[in-house]
Design a protein around this motif. Structure first.
Motif, mmCIF file in Angstrom:
data_model
loop_
_atom_site.group_PDB
_atom_site.id
_atom_site.type_symbol
_atom_site.label_atom_id
_atom_site.label_comp_id
_atom_site.label_asym_id
_atom_site.label_seq_id
_atom_site.Cartn_x
_atom_site.Cartn_y
_atom_site.Cartn_z
ATOM 1 N N TYR A 1 -4.956 0.408 -6.787
ATOM 2 C CA TYR A 1 -4.055 1.546 -6.675
ATOM 3 C C TYR A 1 -2.610 1.094 -6.865
ATOM 4 N N LYS A 2 -1.815 1.942 -7.513
ATOM 5 C CA LYS A 2 -0.473 1.550 -7.950
ATOM 6 C C LYS A 2 0.654 2.168 -7.140
ATOM 7 N N THR A 3 0.326 2.922 -6.094
ATOM 8 C CA THR A 3 1.375 3.455 -5.223
ATOM 9 C C THR A 3 1.134 2.980 -3.798
ATOM 10 N N LYS A 4 2.188 2.867 -3.036
ATOM 11 C CA LYS A 4 2.077 2.407 -1.654
ATOM 12 C C LYS A 4 1.222 3.359 -0.835
ATOM 13 N N GLU A 5 1.422 4.678 -1.045
ATOM 14 C CA GLU A 5 0.686 5.670 -0.285
ATOM 15 C C GLU A 5 -0.819 5.538 -0.498
ATOM 16 N N GLY B 1 6.602 14.091 13.570
ATOM 17 C CA GLY B 1 6.964 12.736 13.985
ATOM 18 C C GLY B 1 5.934 11.721 13.516
ATOM 19 N N PHE B 2 4.653 12.097 13.628
ATOM 20 C CA PHE B 2 3.579 11.231 13.149
ATOM 21 C C PHE B 2 3.695 10.992 11.648
ATOM 22 N N ALA B 3 3.918 12.079 10.883
ATOM 23 C CA ALA B 3 4.018 11.970 9.423
ATOM 24 C C ALA B 3 5.212 11.125 9.007
ATOM 25 N N LEU B 4 6.345 11.283 9.695
ATOM 26 C CA LEU B 4 7.533 10.499 9.368
ATOM 27 C C LEU B 4 7.309 9.016 9.661
ATOM 28 N N ASN B 5 6.671 8.715 10.788
ATOM 29 C CA ASN B 5 6.385 7.313 11.109
ATOM 30 C C ASN B 5 5.463 6.692 10.073
ATOM 31 N N TYR B 6 4.528 7.484 9.555
ATOM 32 C CA TYR B 6 3.624 7.020 8.503
ATOM 33 C C TYR B 6 4.416 6.703 7.241
ATOM 34 N N LYS B 7 5.293 7.632 6.850
ATOM 35 C CA LYS B 7 6.098 7.441 5.638
ATOM 36 C C LYS B 7 7.051 6.261 5.772
ATOM 37 N N TYR C 1 13.886 11.948 3.779
ATOM 38 C CA TYR C 1 12.798 12.685 4.415
ATOM 39 C C TYR C 1 13.207 13.188 5.797
ATOM 40 N N LYS C 2 13.734 12.284 6.609
ATOM 41 C CA LYS C 2 14.054 12.625 7.997
ATOM 42 C C LYS C 2 15.129 13.703 8.075
ATOM 43 N N ASN C 3 16.160 13.579 7.256
ATOM 44 C CA ASN C 3 17.239 14.571 7.291
ATOM 45 C C ASN C 3 16.727 15.967 6.960
ATOM 46 N N ARG C 4 15.874 16.069 5.941
ATOM 47 C CA ARG C 4 15.365 17.384 5.541
ATOM 48 C C ARG C 4 14.375 17.944 6.562
#
Length: 451
Positions: free
Chosen positions: A71-75, A157-163, A175-178
């Motif tokens: 896979y070629k993306t971090k996600e 909060g969970f999604a942001l910590n993942y990102k 991401y966090k600001n928006r």
């Protein structure tokens, strides 16, 4: 005979569950993911230690890669490894050992047809297992346990910590600001809305319309993109059923772009800065002659410049590390770089070479504001002209010079090596956007048509 790797891979693909069988004595360490600090050019894997039956000591086992590195993306890569890790931990808890033949154990567990129900409780963005549902003697074989309602703040909060584990500091800040703006709007507009399952496409659409009314279609689209990316994390982790933001259309916009300077204006600017601000002039020449983006120039450190080869390495928009030559026209304007600390920034505010604790975006803004005050106001330049315009200007110059001596295709092939575009189609689109590629005079064709 099934080996350890085959068992893990089979379990990952079939995704079956079975009861946990924890041993009293800890035989293994908890599996962890190695992500090479986000470097996709290196191998990512899951690793753990297991107690060696001969020495009775924990011993590092061969890391498990599976298909993750395809896979070629971090996600994508992290998502696959996360599944591998969960599967591996489950099998370790069931008694599998990398030092034994697990065929008999695997066969006995596979015969079990009933699957235990497991629900999840999300508290402070941490996932915790709830006790398995017990069998009952009633016709309804299993007790029904409702999935806990997840608070909106905790879910995001969970999604942001993942990102945060996957993207750069600058991207994460965006991401966090928006998300903070979105949550603030929700709290004000829908104060009764508390759990993530109550969030709908209609509510999100209303928020995006509010952004559109107060800013622009482009900004609204940016909010939509980043909300979709964050909510996709929630879908992937089964916190919500689906990413409804994907169904919200993107608005068509006319992108703003920096115009190219005329030859007369560009020369006038250079002459003005030669007399009044040589640091800003050198900054602009890195954009003009090396065709770097302003933020790429702001990242440059003394150690990024190879004095012997007259080359420069930098983090580009489309690559984690790119190398370019420094043309002689620019090289002879550089000071003696051996006098500086290798970790010094090349551009440190008012001087060449030095320490500067400001964040990357703040450093870029410093030179943008400096250019506005020193140049734009003096030459009465509109909003369409900025530091980025010099990159457009000099790529246009290069292309038109190259195309005089060769075919358009040959000219673009040579230009790709200089600009750093990854494909011919990307370069062609860029040239069209900045109007670098213009036809020859077609008056004769019009004249013949009229006749």
């Amino acid at each position: 005979m099934l080996n350890f790797k085959q068992i893990i891979t089979f379990a990952y693909e079939s995704e079956y569950d079975s009861a946990y069988d924890l041993k009293k004595k800890k035989q293994y360490s908890t599996p962890k993911i190695y992500d090479a600090k986000g470097d996709l050019s290196k191998r990512w894997y899951v690793y753990f230690s297991y107690r060696d039956p001969q020495t009775d000591k924990l011993k590092r086992v061969t890391p498990f890669y599976g298909d993750a590195n395809k896979y070629k993306t971090k996600e994508d890569r992290l998502q696959v490894l996360t599944q591998y890790r969960k599967t591996l931990l489950k099998f370790l808890q069931q008694g599998y050992s990398p030092f034994e033949d697990n065929s008999q154990l695997h066969s006995s567990l596979k015969k079990k047809t009933k699957k235990p129900e497991v629900t999840f409780n999300y508290v402070n963005t941490e996932i915790k297992h709830v006790e398995e549902v017990k069998e009952t003697s009633t016709p309804q074989l299993k007790e029904k346990i409702e999935t806990p309602k997840i608070n909106i703040q905790e879910a995001f909060g969970f999604a942001l910590n993942y990102k945060k584990q996957l993207v750069s500091v600058t991207t994460f800040r965006g991401y966090k600001n928006r998300i903070d703006v979105f949550l603030k709007w929700l709290n004000k507009t829908y104060p009764a809305l508390k759990t993530i399952d109550e969030l709908t496409k209609k509510i999100t659409f209303e928020f995006l319309n509010n952004i559109l009314e107060n800013t622009s279609a482009r900004n609204r689209n940016n909010y939509r993109t980043e909300l979709s990316s964050i909510i996709q994390v929630l879908e992937d982790n089964e916190i919500i059923k689906s990413n409804f933001v994907k169904k919200i259309p993107t608005l068509k916009t006319i992108p703003n772009r920096n115009k190219t300077y005329t030859q007369e204006t560009q020369e006038a600017i250079f002459n003005h800065l030669e007399e009044n601000d040589k640091v800003l002039l050198l900054f602009i020449k890195f954009i003009s002659y090396n065709l770097l983006r302003p933020i790429e120039v702001c990242r440059l450190q003394i150690k990024n410049i190879n004095i012997a080869n007259k080359t420069i390495q930098f983090k580009a928009k489309n690559s984690p590390l790119k190398t370019k030559i420094i043309p002689e026209l620019l090289w002879r304007e550089l000071p003696d770089l051996t006098l500086f600390d290798p970790d010094d920034l090349l551009f440190a505010g008012d001087k060449i070479g030095g320490k500067w604790e400001a964040k990357l975006n703040n450093r870029r803004d410093f030179y943008s504001k400096r250019f506005k005050k020193s140049v734009k106001q003096k030459f009465d330049l509109g909003i369409d002209y900025g530091l980025y315009s010099f990159r457009h200007t000099y790529i246009t110059k290069l292309y038109r010079a190259l195309v005089k001596e060769s075919s358009p295709f040959e000219a673009k092939s040579k230009l790709m090596l200089i600009t750093g575009h990854l494909s011919m189609s990307a370069l062609e689109k860029y040239l069209r956007d900045i109007d670098a590629e213009l036809p020859n005079d077609y008056s004769e064709m019009l004249k013949n048509t009229n006749e």
